[in-house]
Design a protein around this motif. Structure first.
Motif, short mmCIF file in Angstrom:
data_model
loop_
_atom_site.label_atom_id
_atom_site.label_comp_id
_atom_site.label_asym_id
_atom_site.label_seq_id
_atom_site.Cartn_x
_atom_site.Cartn_y
_atom_site.Cartn_z
N GLY A 132 0.78 -1.23 0.00
CA GLY A 132 0.00 0.00 0.00
C GLY A 132 0.81 1.28 0.00
O GLY A 132 0.41 2.28 -0.62
N MET A 133 1.95 1.30 0.68
CA MET A 133 2.75 2.52 0.73
C MET A 133 3.32 2.90 -0.62
O MET A 133 3.60 4.08 -0.89
CB MET A 133 3.89 2.36 1.75
N MET A 134 3.48 1.92 -1.50
CA MET A 134 4.07 2.22 -2.80
C MET A 134 3.09 2.87 -3.75
O MET A 134 3.48 3.38 -4.80
CB MET A 134 4.65 0.94 -3.43
N ASP A 135 1.80 2.88 -3.39
CA ASP A 135 0.83 3.55 -4.24
C ASP A 135 1.17 5.03 -4.41
O ASP A 135 1.01 5.59 -5.48
CB ASP A 135 -0.58 3.43 -3.64
N GLU A 136 1.65 5.65 -3.33
CA GLU A 136 1.95 7.08 -3.36
C GLU A 136 3.42 7.41 -3.19
O GLU A 136 3.84 8.52 -3.56
CB GLU A 136 1.15 7.80 -2.26
N HIS A 137 4.20 6.49 -2.67
CA HIS A 137 5.58 6.85 -2.29
C HIS A 137 6.64 5.97 -2.95
O HIS A 137 7.77 5.90 -2.46
CB HIS A 137 5.71 6.78 -0.76
N TYR A 138 6.29 5.34 -4.05
CA TYR A 138 7.24 4.45 -4.71
C TYR A 138 8.53 5.15 -5.10
O TYR A 138 9.63 4.62 -4.87
CB TYR A 138 6.61 3.83 -5.97
N GLU A 139 8.45 6.34 -5.68
CA GLU A 139 9.64 6.98 -6.25
C GLU A 139 10.74 7.19 -5.22
O GLU A 139 11.92 6.92 -5.48
CB GLU A 139 9.27 8.31 -6.91
N MET A 140 10.37 7.64 -4.02
CA MET A 140 11.41 7.92 -3.03
C MET A 140 12.03 6.63 -2.48
O MET A 140 13.23 6.55 -2.24
CB MET A 140 10.87 8.81 -1.89
N PHE A 141 11.21 5.59 -2.32
CA PHE A 141 11.75 4.32 -1.82
C PHE A 141 12.56 3.61 -2.91
O PHE A 141 13.58 2.98 -2.61
CB PHE A 141 10.63 3.44 -1.29
N ALA A 142 12.12 3.72 -4.14
CA ALA A 142 12.89 3.13 -5.25
C ALA A 142 14.24 3.83 -5.39
O ALA A 142 15.26 3.18 -5.67
CB ALA A 142 12.10 3.23 -6.55
N ALA A 143 14.26 5.15 -5.20
CA ALA A 143 15.53 5.88 -5.28
C ALA A 143 16.50 5.40 -4.21
O ALA A 143 17.71 5.25 -4.45
CB ALA A 143 15.27 7.38 -5.14
N ALA A 144 15.98 5.15 -3.00
CA ALA A 144 16.84 4.65 -1.92
C ALA A 144 17.37 3.26 -2.25
O ALA A 144 18.55 2.95 -2.00
CB ALA A 144 16.07 4.62 -0.60
N ALA A 145 16.53 2.42 -2.83
CA ALA A 145 16.96 1.07 -3.22
C ALA A 145 18.01 1.14 -4.32
O ALA A 145 19.03 0.43 -4.28
CB ALA A 145 15.76 0.24 -3.66
N ASN A 146 17.77 1.98 -5.31
CA ASN A 146 18.72 2.11 -6.42
C ASN A 146 20.06 2.67 -5.97
O ASN A 146 21.11 2.29 -6.50
CB ASN A 146 18.12 2.98 -7.52
N GLU A 147 20.02 3.54 -4.97
CA GLU A 147 21.28 4.09 -4.44
C GLU A 147 22.13 2.98 -3.84
O GLU A 147 23.35 2.92 -4.04
CB GLU A 147 20.94 5.15 -3.39
N ALA A 148 21.47 2.06 -3.11
CA ALA A 148 22.20 0.94 -2.52
C ALA A 148 22.75 0.01 -3.60
O ALA A 148 23.89 -0.46 -3.51
CB ALA A 148 21.29 0.17 -1.57
N ILE A 149 21.95 -0.25 -4.61
CA ILE A 149 22.38 -1.14 -5.69
C ILE A 149 23.56 -0.53 -6.45
O ILE A 149 24.50 -1.24 -6.83
CB ILE A 149 21.21 -1.43 -6.63
N ALA A 150 23.54 0.77 -6.63
CA ALA A 150 24.64 1.44 -7.34
C ALA A 150 25.95 1.31 -6.57
O ALA A 150 27.03 1.28 -7.17
CB ALA A 150 24.30 2.91 -7.56
N ARG A 151 25.86 1.23 -5.23
CA ARG A 151 27.06 1.10 -4.41
C ARG A 151 27.49 -0.35 -4.23
O ARG A 151 28.57 -0.62 -3.70
CB ARG A 151 26.80 1.68 -3.01
N ALA A 152 26.63 -1.29 -4.61
CA ALA A 152 26.88 -2.70 -4.34
C ALA A 152 28.16 -3.18 -5.01
O ALA A 152 28.28 -3.13 -6.24
CB ALA A 152 25.70 -3.53 -4.79
#
Length: 308
Positions: free
Chosen positions: A253-273
């Protein structure tokens, strides 16, 4: 099963219960949503779920005899073998409740209980953002945080067939205590319940107001949200290095409105992996939205006749 009928998928979360009648082609014929209201007791929940399934059958023009099975995805932990719910935290008052037997008796068909994140992932891999990818990990962010993984076409199971609890990856040992027994797990910092509790503790209202206040750059709200996104990044780092998925799906449910900010945080971690294949791990929004869980559960119910 008659050619006219199909299966029913049910997705039980801490806030709402979604259900859908799904035909043999995987198409939703009818759907319904009711509030969970676990505080009213387990018997009330069973009664209201039964009524919802009866409405779906009526709207679909199916008789109970045409129903090929009922699949249930429920906020875990659950015991699929016994058909019982073991979650006193997201579903207070439902712990130990046998949901399979009353529905089996009411509709005269086989019923399967599974973890809701597993069912959401199954739905996405069959007809959504996970299709064509393997391995796949899905995180569901709602009242709590669930997670599931599919490897070589099969849902990942742990010891004794248990479901992975990715929401309880520890991301900050100095963080808030969680019912899971540790401090600073992913769920205790980034779930809807955790954000609402933090907002209330700081006099900021509920979770929805928290996001609005953070958007207005109010420091206290920004700090709570910053901790949640840091938890998202840290959890992603751990999960990606442990499982090396081709795709990480974010749903709930939280991703209905807030996907972009959480996806950015996930992508930041993946970029550093440093130990994950560069450019091979992608992040995607759940394509099926709130239907992922019910479609996955309905899909799981298709196999019930061959599993007994």
């Amino acid at each position: 099963m008659s050619a006219r009928g199909g299966t029913v998928g049910i997705d039980i979360g801490g806030t709402k219960i979604a259900a859908a009648a799904v035909n043999g082609s995987g198409e939703v014929v009818s759907e319904a949503t009711i509030p969970t209201e676990s505080e009213r007791g387990f018997a009330s929940g069973i009664s209201r779920i039964t009524a919802a399934v009866n409405r779906l059958l009526a709207e679909s023009g199916w008789s109970a005899g045409e129903l090929g099975g009922i699949g249930i995805g429920c906020a875990g932990p659950v015991d699929p073998a016994r058909g019982t719910i073991l979650n006193p935290h997201t579903l207070p008052g439902w712990e130990g409740g046998d949901i399979v037997t009353p529905l089996r008796d009411a509709f005269g068909c086989l019923v399967r209980l599974e973890n809701d994140a597993d069912m959401a992932l199954l739905g996405e891999c069959r007809a959504g953002a996970g299709r064509g990818f393997d391995p796949v990990v899905m995180l569901t962010l709602g009242t709590g945080i669930g997670g599931a993984a599919l490897v070589r076409g099969q849902l990942l199971r742990g010891a004794a067939g248990e479901h992975p609890e990715m929401g309880h990856v520890s991301v900050d040992p100095r963080g808030p205590a969680c019912y899971c027994g540790t401090n600073g797990c992913f769920e205790s910092l980034a779930s809807g319940a955790a954000l609402a509790a933090a907002a209330a503790a700081h006099g900021l209202g509920d979770g929805r107001r928290l996001f609005a206040r953070a958007a207005r750059r109010e420091p206290a709200a920004e700090g709570i949200l910053r901790d949640a996104l840091s938890a998202m990044s840290s959890a992603t780092w751990t999960i990606v290095h442990a499982l090396l998925p081709e795709r990480l799906i974010l749903g709930g449910g939280m991703m209905d409105e807030h996907y972009e900010m959480f996806a950015a945080a996930a992508n930041e971690a993946i970029a550093r992996a440093t130990q994950a294949p560069k450019g091979r791990v992608t992040v995607a929004r759940a394509a099926l939205g709130n239907r992922a869980g019910v479609l996955g559960a309905a899909s799981a119910a298709l196999n019930l006749g061959t599993e007994e």
